[in-house]
Design a protein around this motif. Structure first.
Motif, mmCIF file in Angstrom:
data_model
loop_
_atom_site.group_PDB
_atom_site.id
_atom_site.type_symbol
_atom_site.label_atom_id
_atom_site.label_comp_id
_atom_site.label_asym_id
_atom_site.label_seq_id
_atom_site.Cartn_x
_atom_site.Cartn_y
_atom_site.Cartn_z
ATOM 1 N N LEU A 111 12.807 -0.714 10.921
ATOM 2 C CA LEU A 111 13.430 -1.733 10.129
ATOM 3 C C LEU A 111 12.401 -2.325 9.172
ATOM 4 C CD1 LEU A 111 15.861 -3.658 12.663
ATOM 5 C CD2 LEU A 111 16.522 -2.009 10.695
ATOM 6 N N ILE A 112 11.241 -2.721 9.505
ATOM 7 C CA ILE A 112 10.291 -3.146 8.614
ATOM 8 C C ILE A 112 9.741 -2.084 7.644
ATOM 9 C CG2 ILE A 112 7.888 -3.693 8.484
ATOM 10 C CD1 ILE A 112 9.572 -6.065 9.328
ATOM 11 N N ALA A 113 9.551 -0.733 8.186
ATOM 12 C CA ALA A 113 9.148 0.334 7.336
ATOM 13 C C ALA A 113 10.121 0.558 6.166
ATOM 14 C CB ALA A 113 8.913 1.590 8.182
ATOM 15 N N TYR A 114 11.527 0.727 6.784
ATOM 16 C CA TYR A 114 12.366 0.878 5.659
ATOM 17 C C TYR A 114 12.724 0.024 4.649
ATOM 18 C CZ TYR A 114 17.403 1.901 4.079
ATOM 19 O OH TYR A 114 18.201 2.277 3.043
ATOM 20 N N PHE A 115 12.947 -1.436 4.987
ATOM 21 C CA PHE A 115 12.994 -2.350 3.968
ATOM 22 C C PHE A 115 11.985 -2.535 3.185
ATOM 23 C CE2 PHE A 115 16.636 -3.002 7.183
ATOM 24 C CZ PHE A 115 17.697 -3.211 6.345
ATOM 25 N N CYS A 116 10.785 -2.483 3.778
ATOM 26 C CA CYS A 116 9.577 -2.968 3.157
ATOM 27 C C CYS A 116 9.092 -1.782 2.002
ATOM 28 C CB CYS A 116 8.293 -3.273 3.849
ATOM 29 S SG CYS A 116 6.897 -3.445 3.255
ATOM 30 N N GLU B 2 11.146 -0.156 -5.316
ATOM 31 C CA GLU B 2 12.160 -0.820 -6.147
ATOM 32 C C GLU B 2 11.304 -1.744 -7.194
ATOM 33 O OE1 GLU B 2 15.258 -2.610 -4.247
ATOM 34 O OE2 GLU B 2 16.294 -0.621 -3.774
ATOM 35 N N SER B 3 10.280 -2.336 -6.722
ATOM 36 C CA SER B 3 9.700 -3.453 -7.411
ATOM 37 C C SER B 3 8.091 -2.484 -7.882
ATOM 38 C CB SER B 3 9.175 -4.754 -6.726
ATOM 39 O OG SER B 3 8.362 -4.284 -5.453
ATOM 40 N N GLY B 4 8.123 -1.263 -7.702
ATOM 41 C CA GLY B 4 7.124 -0.879 -8.447
ATOM 42 C C GLY B 4 5.498 -1.620 -7.682
ATOM 43 N N THR C 262 5.043 -4.697 -7.120
ATOM 44 C CA THR C 262 4.668 -5.982 -7.672
ATOM 45 C C THR C 262 5.174 -7.213 -6.351
ATOM 46 O OG1 THR C 262 6.803 -6.252 -8.662
ATOM 47 C CG2 THR C 262 4.969 -5.271 -10.026
ATOM 48 N N THR C 263 6.282 -6.932 -5.705
ATOM 49 C CA THR C 263 6.739 -8.057 -4.726
ATOM 50 C C THR C 263 5.901 -7.739 -3.447
ATOM 51 O OG1 THR C 263 8.957 -8.078 -5.910
ATOM 52 C CG2 THR C 263 8.852 -8.831 -3.715
ATOM 53 N N LEU C 264 5.871 -6.622 -2.899
ATOM 54 C CA LEU C 264 5.347 -6.284 -1.647
ATOM 55 C C LEU C 264 4.568 -4.988 -2.124
ATOM 56 C CD1 LEU C 264 8.107 -6.594 0.860
ATOM 57 C CD2 LEU C 264 6.442 -8.236 0.240
ATOM 58 N N ASP C 265 3.262 -4.823 -1.156
ATOM 59 C CA ASP C 265 2.725 -3.529 -1.414
ATOM 60 C C ASP C 265 2.005 -2.958 -0.268
ATOM 61 O OD1 ASP C 265 0.623 -5.234 -0.247
ATOM 62 O OD2 ASP C 265 -0.180 -6.081 -2.237
ATOM 63 N N VAL C 266 1.390 -1.942 -0.291
ATOM 64 C CA VAL C 266 1.184 -1.147 1.170
ATOM 65 C C VAL C 266 0.330 -2.037 2.053
ATOM 66 C CG1 VAL C 266 0.040 0.839 1.736
ATOM 67 C CG2 VAL C 266 1.207 1.099 -0.422
ATOM 68 N N GLY C 267 -0.247 -2.724 1.587
ATOM 69 C CA GLY C 267 -1.379 -3.855 2.450
ATOM 70 C C GLY C 267 -0.251 -4.536 3.166
ATOM 71 N N THR C 268 0.615 -5.165 2.216
ATOM 72 C CA THR C 268 1.599 -6.186 3.005
ATOM 73 C C THR C 268 2.267 -5.436 4.292
ATOM 74 O OG1 THR C 268 1.822 -7.236 1.197
ATOM 75 C CG2 THR C 268 3.552 -7.572 2.661
#
Length: 608
Positions: free
Chosen positions: A282-287, A293-295, A297-303
């Motif tokens: 679930l985390i992997a899919y939604f993140c 979708e945000s490119g 900017t909202t969340l990144d790979v480190g997050t």
């Protein structure tokens, strides 16, 4: 149906004296002396957990620094990479060191906790009266001081390591999830309650089975104890196969019960693993969706990497809680059984300002009646009075309550009606230790403890000199065989006195009782294993050397009581006749029949 098939296994015990609150209070009292180790364990676990959480937190910066070095400013990215990698390495080392320290102190605290439990139980058992001992079986007491203590010790060690680690890690990880990506934190708010509910649901079915298992452990220990104690009888009747089958049935029941509980508990691991995988997916899919979708900017790979680490931490915390909870389920019944031992109130205790001096050996039974455990009375309106120095013989058929009568003198039981007086004072008004120091009892099956002849005799008087030991052995007609041993007084005694004969054991026990310098001496069929000549010499020795001692001699042989000042003939808990030998021969048919059947024609050992 065979004898083995007819064996009924015990029902689960109803723990009577240990509510949850009392159980916890008593368990906390057993930590006394080891709170330092317990608190240090908590401190180390707290540091270890904080380090692990910070490692996950800085992981996102490592991932982002790699991304920066690969796609942007290489120098700045590598500098950040080295810095954050160094921080993570330092935190990992600190976590390892504190983890080792936590393990060491947890083991020390748990071992001390178990030591206090065993000592607390053992000390409490020493205060028990015979009635309290009857309340618990010997096998049950052994199980409680061994298996039950081990179960609680293991649970305690897990609890003190998990009580800080699991809640702290789970709560902090969830908080960090909100801080890092609040849009995805709802996943944990849904999953965690569901998992906890499933664990509680499983535990509901497991606890009753463990109650049954631990009750059966008592039964199993009883079988082992009886078999070892009676091994000579088992072999002489060729009953090894029967005993093996009997033991096997109980052991098989425990095996099947454990299999049943493990089948239920086996759902723990799949539930936890399934939950972990579901949370990660679930985390992997939604993140990933938000990142794309945000490119970025909202969340990144480190997050994403940090959230997955937090997911693992939360799920590992739940797994730890699950393991500890299972351990608590196992230990719960054990803890209640341990506390039941500690909570048991001795029904015979010394009163405040109790009398500590026994004046003399005068004995008075004032209309005494007695029953075991509020059952049918076994003594009925006994009214007897004896002057100091008297020798009283007691004879009667098996089950006539001869031993019960004299056990009231040492206050091994309390009367239900009437009173028993020693030295003109009710035995309930004496300090128990002072009373029992002056009332010595020698049983037919008395016990010698592993050690030496000397160490066993010193139970009667710790400060007795060798001269006093030999004098007591002389009266007990034990000097000759003790001197025949190469080591003399230091001759080793095996457990239970199995390396001396029955007659030798009885004579050593008589000598041990004499060293107490009692006011009252009770010989409860304690020369039954001696020949009639030795029996006569012992009685002559007591008469010549302990004239001031009131002596009660319980015997099956008329010869052993024929010379007593007063002979009591008992049957079904009543005194059916009393008087000296001549009086009873003239007036008591029961005594006369015993006398004639045993002594006619000089057959002195017929009664044996």
């Amino acid at each position: 149906m065979s004898a083995v098939e007819s064996i009924e296994l015990p029902e689960p015990e109803k723990v009577r004296g240990a509510s949850k609150r009392k159980t916890i209070r008593h368990l906390l009292s057993f930590v006394h002396g080891y709170w330092r180790e317990t608190i240090l364990t908590w401190a180390m676990v707290l540091v270890e957990t904080a380090c692990e959480i910070l490692v996950a937190f800085f992981t996102q910066y490592v991932v982002n620094s790699v991304k920066t070095a690969a796609t942007g400013d290489q120098t700045a990215g590598l500098n950040d990479l080295y810095m954050y990698s160094g921080i993570i390495a330092g935190l990992a080392i600190l976590a390892a060191v504190t983890g080792i320290a936590a393990g060491y102190w947890a083991a020390a605290a748990a071992a001390g906790f178990a030591k206090n439990m065993r000592e607390g139980m053992f000390v409490k058992i020493q205060e028990y009266s015979f009635r309290n001992i009857d309340h618990f079986s010997a096998s049950s007491i052994v199980t409680r001081t061994t298996t039950d203590v081990t179960n609680v010790q293991n649970a305690f060690m897990q609890i003190i390591r998990a009580v800080m680690r699991a809640p702290f890690m789970m709560i902090f990880a969830i908080v960090m999830c909100f801080v890092t990506a609040w849009q995805l934190a709802w996943i944990f708010l849904v999953i965690v309650p569901v998992v906890l509910f499933l664990l509680l649901f499983i535990a509901r079915f497991v606890h009753p089975t463990f109650e049954k298992i631990f009750t059966t452990y008592d039964f199993l220990n009883q079988e082992v104890q009886e078999n070892v104690d009676g091994i000579r009888v088992v072999k002489s009747f060729n009953r090894e196969a029967y005993q093996e089958a009997k033991f096997g049935k109980v052991s098989e029941f425990i095996y099947k019960s454990f299999i049943y509980t493990e089948k239920i508990l086996s759902f723990n691991s799949p539930i936890m693993q399934g939950t972990v995988f579901a949370a990660i997916l679930l985390i992997a899919y939604f993140c990933s969706t938000i990142i794309v979708e945000s490119g970025g900017t909202t969340l990144d790979v480190g997050t994403l990497s940090t959230l997955i680490s937090y997911t693992m931490m939360i799920m590992m915390s739940l797994m730890l809680i699950s393991m500890v909870y299972v351990s608590i389920i196992v230990a719960r019944n054990s803890a209640e059984r341990i506390v039941e031992i500690v909570e048991e109130k001795p029904d015979i205790v010394s009163r405040a300002n109790a009398i500590t001096e026994v004046k003399d050996g005068r004995v008075d039974f004032n209309h005494v009646s007695f029953a075991y455990n509020e059952g049918k009375p076994v003594l009925h309106d006994i009214d007897l009075h004896f002057a100091p120095g008297s020798t009283i013989g007691i004879i009667g058929p098996t089950g006539s309550s001869k031993s019960t009568l004299v056990s009231l003198l040492a206050r091994l039981y309390d009367v239900n009606e009437g009173s028993v007086e020693v030295g003109g004072v009710d035995v309930r008004d004496y300090d128990i230790k002072s009373l029992r120091d002056k009332v010595a009892v020698v049983l037919q099956k008395n016990t010698l403890f592993s050690g030496t002849i000397r160490s066993n005799l010193l139970w009667g008087n710790e400060s007795a000199s060798d001269e006093e030991l030999w004098r007591a052995l002389d009266i007990a007609q034990a000097t000759s065989f003790v001197k025949a041993f190469p080591e003399g007084l230091d001759h080793p005694i095996a457990e239970g006195g199995t390396n001396v004969s029955g007659g030798q054991k009885q004579r050593l026990c008589i000598a041990r009782a004499l060293l107490k310098n009692p006011k009252i001496l009770i010989l409860d069929d304690s020369t039954s294993a001696c020949d009639t000549h030795t029996d006569s010499l012992i009685r002559d020795g007591l008469s010549a050397n302990r004239k001031d001692v009131t002596k009660f001699i319980i015997a099956q042989r008329v010869l052993s009581v024929r010379e007593c000042d007063v002979i009591l003939v008992m049957d079904e808990g009543k005194i059916i006749a009393s008087g000296d030998n001549e009086t009873l021969m003239a007036n008591c048919d029961v005594y006369r029949e015993l006398y004639e059947s045993q002594l006619k024609g000089g057959d002195f050992d017929a009664a044996e």
